[in-house]
Design an enzyme around this catalytic site. Structure first.
Site, mmCIF file in Angstrom:
data_model
loop_
_atom_site.group_PDB
_atom_site.id
_atom_site.type_symbol
_atom_site.label_atom_id
_atom_site.label_comp_id
_atom_site.label_asym_id
_atom_site.label_seq_id
_atom_site.Cartn_x
_atom_site.Cartn_y
_atom_site.Cartn_z
ATOM 1 N N THR A 45 0.851 -0.634 0.126
ATOM 2 C CA THR A 45 0.022 -0.155 0.055
ATOM 3 C C THR A 45 0.616 1.238 -0.276
ATOM 4 O O THR A 45 0.602 2.438 -0.419
ATOM 5 C CB THR A 45 -1.173 -0.009 1.036
ATOM 6 N N TYR A 58 -7.585 0.552 -4.567
ATOM 7 C CA TYR A 58 -7.055 1.071 -4.835
ATOM 8 C C TYR A 58 -6.172 -0.371 -5.691
ATOM 9 O O TYR A 58 -6.659 -1.109 -4.443
ATOM 10 C CB TYR A 58 -6.258 1.772 -3.468
ATOM 11 N N THR A 124 2.005 -4.081 4.157
ATOM 12 C CA THR A 124 1.637 -4.469 5.357
ATOM 13 C C THR A 124 0.863 -6.110 6.320
ATOM 14 O O THR A 124 0.865 -6.791 7.081
ATOM 15 C CB THR A 124 0.424 -3.268 6.436
ATOM 16 N N ASP A 125 0.554 -6.288 4.886
ATOM 17 C CA ASP A 125 -0.548 -7.934 5.710
ATOM 18 C C ASP A 125 0.470 -8.977 5.831
ATOM 19 O O ASP A 125 0.061 -9.738 6.584
ATOM 20 C CB ASP A 125 -1.584 -8.300 4.456
ATOM 21 N N LYS A 197 0.631 -7.288 12.803
ATOM 22 C CA LYS A 197 -0.592 -6.106 12.151
ATOM 23 C C LYS A 197 -1.390 -6.852 13.643
ATOM 24 O O LYS A 197 -1.834 -8.163 12.885
ATOM 25 C CB LYS A 197 -0.738 -6.741 10.904
ATOM 26 N N GLU A 318 -1.731 -28.280 29.250
ATOM 27 C CA GLU A 318 -3.718 -29.505 28.414
ATOM 28 C C GLU A 318 -3.380 -30.771 28.091
ATOM 29 O O GLU A 318 -4.184 -31.288 27.265
ATOM 30 C CB GLU A 318 -4.377 -28.039 28.155
HETATM 31 N N1 ASP Z 1 -2.505 -5.491 1.475
HETATM 32 C C1 ASP Z 1 -1.803 -4.664 1.443
HETATM 33 C C2 ASP Z 1 -0.092 -4.972 1.337
HETATM 34 O O1 ASP Z 1 -0.161 -5.875 2.631
HETATM 35 C C3 ASP Z 1 -1.947 -3.918 2.564
HETATM 36 C C4 ASP Z 1 -0.904 -3.179 3.339
HETATM 37 O O2 ASP Z 1 0.686 -3.084 2.461
HETATM 38 O O3 ASP Z 1 -1.195 -1.997 3.439
HETATM 39 O O4 ASP Z 1 0.388 -4.870 -0.007
#
Ligand code: ASP
Length: 361
Positions: A45, A58, A124-125, A197, A318
């Site tokens: 992103t 996007y 970020t994923d 995340k 457990e």
């Molecule tokens: N789907 C995107 C990615 O991981 C989300 C992001 O970058 O925030 O490339």
């Protein structure tokens, strides 16, 4: 004699003046010499472009690295910057082949005398997985920083440019050396081993619930206040040099009334390891437990992690790990447990040796 003596005195003084001038010049040059930070771009992103400024949609990874660097001209005040595009993907498409390519390139760059640090732009994923993978296979104590953003580059109040500036600030700071791979977003610095995340859309999504951040970036300077635990980078026993595939490891998610089908399917599909995102302290239904026991009998390594966001999965709580030959993931949540298990399986499939790795890394 007098003249000679005073001549000697004069020449000594002149020598001293000359020496301090040289020292000053060297110091000034050192002060002017900026670190070379190499930026490796993978998409995400942070390089995303909206389809329309009004709409929600996007495309991740639309802009190339030159555009991202040009968008933050202040970067050149803190470092000499070079940029290269490794891939252009949303990190939901991250895979073993890209991880291996990235690890190879980062190790190559860091081995060069001309590179002081590497920054990686990344979605970020799956940043929590890539950062930990690199933490285990980068063989250098030079700083490596992953950075991304939650809003695309074209958004009002895009968070990418500020995050990139902060990431380069951290990478250029000599204090970042030897702390393993770092993740920088939203003014905070995290150790790769600890960060996850936690929110789908908010900019303060990255958290290290078990340990907290290891530093922050404030008013353009980094403050690193914790030293990460766990073996990493130069102390790591893992290497992917010369490797072109990684062992297949799957994650199965536990829930009320969980059956055995997904576990059996993973074994049938050739998984060498299974991480269970267990309920609570790594638990699962009796039926799922039986399926994992059967998988273990076929040589599959079973790691019990948790679907919870914090806490360690403790051995023999457990579930009798000793009797069943299972591994407890300790603090690693499923995504990171999978990364460590993939690398561990390149060395051994002995559960007790792998358990030790989950304690050490
Ligand atoms: N789907 C995107 C990615 O991981 C989300 C992001 O970058 O925030 O490339």
């Amino acid at each position: 004699m007098q003249t000679l003596t005073s001549g000697r005195v004069i020449s000594r003084q002149a020598g001293a003046v000359l020496a301090s001038a040289v020292l000053l010049a060297v110091t000034a040059t050192a002060a002017l010499a900026k670190p070379h930070v190499a930026i490796v771009a993978t998409g995400g992103t942070i390089a995303g472009a909206q389809t329309s400024p009004q709409g929600p949609g996007y495309t991740a990874g639309a802009f190339n690295i030159e555009t991202l660097i040009a968008g933050v001209p202040q970067l050149k005040d803190i470092a000499d910057i070079s940029g290269e595009q490794l891939v252009k993907i949303g990190s939901q498409d991250m895979n073993d082949a890209v991880w291996l390519k990235l690890a190879k390139r980062v190790n190559e760059l860091l081995a060069g005398k001309d590179v002081d640090a590497v920054v990686i732009t990344h979605g970020t994923d799956t940043m929590e997985e890539t950062s930990y993978f690199l933490d285990l296979v980068v063989n250098s104590d030079k700083p490596v920083v992953l950075v991304g953003s939650m809003r695309p580059a074209t958004a009002i109040s895009a968070d990418g440019p500020g995050n990139l500036y902060d990431a380069v600030t951290v990478a250029a700071d000599p204090d970042a050396k030897g702390r393993g791979v770092l993740v920088v977003l939203n003014d905070q610095v995290f150790a790769a081993r600890d960060v996850y995340k936690t929110n789908t859309t908010q900019v303060d999504t990255f958290k290290a619930l078990d340990r907290g951040p290891i530093g922050r970036v404030e008013e353009g300077s980094a403050e690193l206040f914790e030293v990460p635990t766990g073996k990493h980078t130069t102390a790591s026993g893992f290497s992917v040099a010369g490797t072109d595939t990684l062992p297949k490891v799957d994650i199965v998610y536990a829930y009320a009334n969980m059956g055995r089908e997904l576990i059996d399917a993973a074994v049938k599909a050739g998984a060498k390891g299974i991480v269970v995102a267990g309920v609570g302290n790594g638990n699962m239904t009796a039926e799922a437990l039986q399926a994992l026991t059967d998988a273990r009998k076929q040589g599959v390594v079973v790691v019990r992690s948790t679907r919870l966001p914090s806490g360690a999965v403790t051995r023999n709580a457990e579930v009798n790990d000793d009797e069943l030959g299972f591994v407890a993931a300790e603090e690693l949540k499923p995504g990171k447990a999978r990364v460590l298990l993939k690398l561990a399986l390149m060395k051994t499939s002995d559960p007790m040796q792998i358990q030790q790795m989950f304690r050490d890394y």
